[in-house]
Design a protein around this motif. Sequence first.
Motif, PDB file in Angstrom:
ATOM      1  N   ILE A 283      -2.647  19.719  14.612  1.00  0.00           N
ATOM      2  CA  ILE A 283      -2.453  18.638  15.563  1.00  0.00           C
ATOM      3  C   ILE A 283      -0.967  18.306  15.645  1.00  0.00           C
ATOM      4  O   ILE A 283      -0.272  18.258  14.627  1.00  0.00           O
ATOM      5  N   PHE A 284      -0.474  18.124  16.850  1.00  0.00           N
ATOM      6  CA  PHE A 284       0.907  17.688  17.035  1.00  0.00           C
ATOM      7  C   PHE A 284       0.972  16.180  16.876  1.00  0.00           C
ATOM      8  O   PHE A 284       0.081  15.458  17.336  1.00  0.00           O
ATOM      9  N   SER A 285       2.024  15.728  16.229  1.00  0.00           N
ATOM     10  CA  SER A 285       2.192  14.292  16.016  1.00  0.00           C
ATOM     11  C   SER A 285       3.644  13.901  16.262  1.00  0.00           C
ATOM     12  O   SER A 285       4.567  14.604  15.843  1.00  0.00           O
ATOM     13  N   ASP A 286       3.850  12.771  16.936  1.00  0.00           N
ATOM     14  CA  ASP A 286       5.206  12.282  17.165  1.00  0.00           C
ATOM     15  C   ASP A 286       5.792  11.628  15.917  1.00  0.00           C
ATOM     16  O   ASP A 286       6.987  11.336  15.877  1.00  0.00           O
ATOM     17  N   TRP A 287       4.947  11.345  14.939  1.00  0.00           N
ATOM     18  CA  TRP A 287       5.403  10.779  13.664  1.00  0.00           C
ATOM     19  C   TRP A 287       4.580  11.429  12.566  1.00  0.00           C
ATOM     20  O   TRP A 287       3.356  11.320  12.562  1.00  0.00           O
ATOM     21  N   PRO A 288       5.213  12.145  11.629  1.00  0.00           N
ATOM     22  CA  PRO A 288       4.456  12.957  10.678  1.00  0.00           C
ATOM     23  C   PRO A 288       3.849  12.188   9.508  1.00  0.00           C
ATOM     24  O   PRO A 288       3.049  12.745   8.765  1.00  0.00           O
ATOM     25  N   GLY A 289       4.213  10.917   9.351  1.00  0.00           N
ATOM     26  CA  GLY A 289       3.768  10.187   8.171  1.00  0.00           C
ATOM     27  C   GLY A 289       2.257  10.095   8.039  1.00  0.00           C
ATOM     28  O   GLY A 289       1.690  10.354   6.973  1.00  0.00           O
ATOM     29  N   THR A 290       1.575   9.739   9.129  1.00  0.00           N
ATOM     30  CA  THR A 290       0.125   9.533   9.067  1.00  0.00           C
ATOM     31  C   THR A 290      -0.616  10.836   8.816  1.00  0.00           C
ATOM     32  O   THR A 290      -1.523  10.900   7.977  1.00  0.00           O
ATOM     33  N   THR A 291      -0.250  11.878   9.547  1.00  0.00           N
ATOM     34  CA  THR A 291      -0.935  13.162   9.371  1.00  0.00           C
ATOM     35  C   THR A 291      -0.656  13.749   7.985  1.00  0.00           C
ATOM     36  O   THR A 291      -1.540  14.350   7.375  1.00  0.00           O
ATOM     37  N   THR A 292       0.564  13.570   7.491  1.00  0.00           N
ATOM     38  CA  THR A 292       0.894  14.076   6.157  1.00  0.00           C
ATOM     39  C   THR A 292       0.113  13.322   5.083  1.00  0.00           C
ATOM     40  O   THR A 292      -0.405  13.926   4.129  1.00  0.00           O
ATOM     41  N   PHE A 293       0.012  11.996   5.235  1.00  0.00           N
ATOM     42  CA  PHE A 293      -0.779  11.198   4.289  1.00  0.00           C
ATOM     43  C   PHE A 293      -2.227  11.681   4.269  1.00  0.00           C
ATOM     44  O   PHE A 293      -2.825  11.872   3.203  1.00  0.00           O
ATOM     45  N   TYR A 294      -2.792  11.889   5.456  1.00  0.00           N
ATOM     46  CA  TYR A 294      -4.173  12.362   5.542  1.00  0.00           C
ATOM     47  C   TYR A 294      -4.320  13.718   4.866  1.00  0.00           C
ATOM     48  O   TYR A 294      -5.250  13.945   4.076  1.00  0.00           O
ATOM     49  N   ALA A 295      -3.398  14.642   5.184  1.00  0.00           N
ATOM     50  CA  ALA A 295      -3.491  15.992   4.626  1.00  0.00           C
ATOM     51  C   ALA A 295      -3.380  15.976   3.103  1.00  0.00           C
ATOM     52  O   ALA A 295      -4.110  16.699   2.413  1.00  0.00           O
ATOM     53  N   ASN A 296      -2.495  15.159   2.580  1.00  0.00           N
ATOM     54  CA  ASN A 296      -2.355  15.061   1.117  1.00  0.00           C
ATOM     55  C   ASN A 296      -3.586  14.437   0.492  1.00  0.00           C
ATOM     56  O   ASN A 296      -4.096  14.901  -0.533  1.00  0.00           O
ATOM     57  N   CYS A 297      -4.095  13.379   1.112  1.00  0.00           N
ATOM     58  CA  CYS A 297      -5.261  12.688   0.587  1.00  0.00           C
ATOM     59  C   CYS A 297      -6.484  13.586   0.576  1.00  0.00           C
ATOM     60  O   CYS A 297      -7.263  13.601  -0.382  1.00  0.00           O
ATOM     61  N   MET A 298      -6.636  14.366   1.656  1.00  0.00           N
ATOM     62  CA  MET A 298      -7.816  15.235   1.796  1.00  0.00           C
ATOM     63  C   MET A 298      -7.574  16.639   1.239  1.00  0.00           C
ATOM     64  O   MET A 298      -8.402  17.518   1.393  1.00  0.00           O
ATOM     65  N   LYS A 299      -6.392  16.796   0.625  1.00  0.00           N
ATOM     66  CA  LYS A 299      -6.034  18.076  -0.003  1.00  0.00           C
ATOM     67  C   LYS A 299      -6.073  19.237   0.997  1.00  0.00           C
ATOM     68  O   LYS A 299      -6.608  20.312   0.716  1.00  0.00           O
ATOM     69  N   ARG A 300      -5.497  18.998   2.191  1.00  0.00           N
ATOM     70  CA  ARG A 300      -5.395  20.035   3.186  1.00  0.00           C
ATOM     71  C   ARG A 300      -4.086  20.787   3.010  1.00  0.00           C
ATOM     72  O   ARG A 300      -3.041  20.199   2.728  1.00  0.00           O
ATOM     73  N   ASP A 301      -4.116  22.097   3.218  1.00  0.00           N
ATOM     74  CA  ASP A 301      -2.930  22.927   3.076  1.00  0.00           C
ATOM     75  C   ASP A 301      -2.028  22.710   4.279  1.00  0.00           C
ATOM     76  O   ASP A 301      -2.397  22.980   5.421  1.00  0.00           O
TER      77      ASP A 301
END
Length: 303
Positions: A283-301
């Motif tokens: 997913i493209f995001s104009d601000w990476p903080g939220t998507t990065t938090f989600y990916a780290n929390c859900m252990k996504r690569d």
Amino acid sequence: VCRHAQCDLHTTTDVLLRPDLAAKCTTPFTAATAEDGATAKCCTTDFTLAEIKTLCAKMDARNSAATTPEEYVDATAAWRTDLYSYECAPVPTHKESIELIMSNGGKFTPELKGPSVEMPYDGFSQEDYAQKMIDEYIEYGVDPDDVWPQSFNWEDVYYWIENTDYGEQAVALDGCGTECPTDETELEAHFAPLIEHDVKIVAPQQAALVQATADKTGIEPSPYAMVAKEMGLDIITWTFERNGPLSVNLGYYYYSLTDVIEKDADKFELLRVLDEDVGILGIFSDWPGTTTFYANCMKRDLR
């Protein structure tokens, strides 16, 4: 050069503050009046590369109520920030972007922007344009597996598949938005050209992929998402964090979720559905903080 459109230099650079260059714009700055908003239109084709390289890049924004170029340019939304802005960030060429991303070990998702001039332009055809972007990855020895070239013009995508080694991951951006089909038969016809041309990835706006559940208590995949997956297409979507506060205005990027989105925290449920239920590649995001938090929390690569 790397911009969001051929004709957005008036909103993504300080060109309007350079009188000698501003005079060359397709549409020079006109101040707002009681009846009409301020206007300007400055295109890459209005300038030489050397002239563009003298400009300072900035966040895409404009003040339509401006009565001066300074007011028009100084327009970052209140819910965004210039905290991370350089004093005068240069406008990069596409080659310079490749060098920068390579130096940081990243991968590439270049979008071939739709031309705002009639093609062929000075003998430069649409096919030449599509090939030139790929040629610059070839020049730098970039592995095709590290590049996801994309375009809203599906003919560009077909060209890359048929004529280059960079077509396997070519992305067909889909701007149907609120006009996307919802009927299964119509969706099958919508995707048929992609299947026929061996396109592997489609990329619609995020709201096209989801809808409110029947009881309006949750979010679920839309018919668009389900039919695309059934037909063997992978999905990338856009654009997360494009809006201001969701409690104030949902806007275009949440048009299908007006019954279930109430606050910014609801974005995480949207991300979860896109990730787990739709199964997006990214997913493209104009601000990476939220998507990065989600990916780290859900252990996504993240790679």
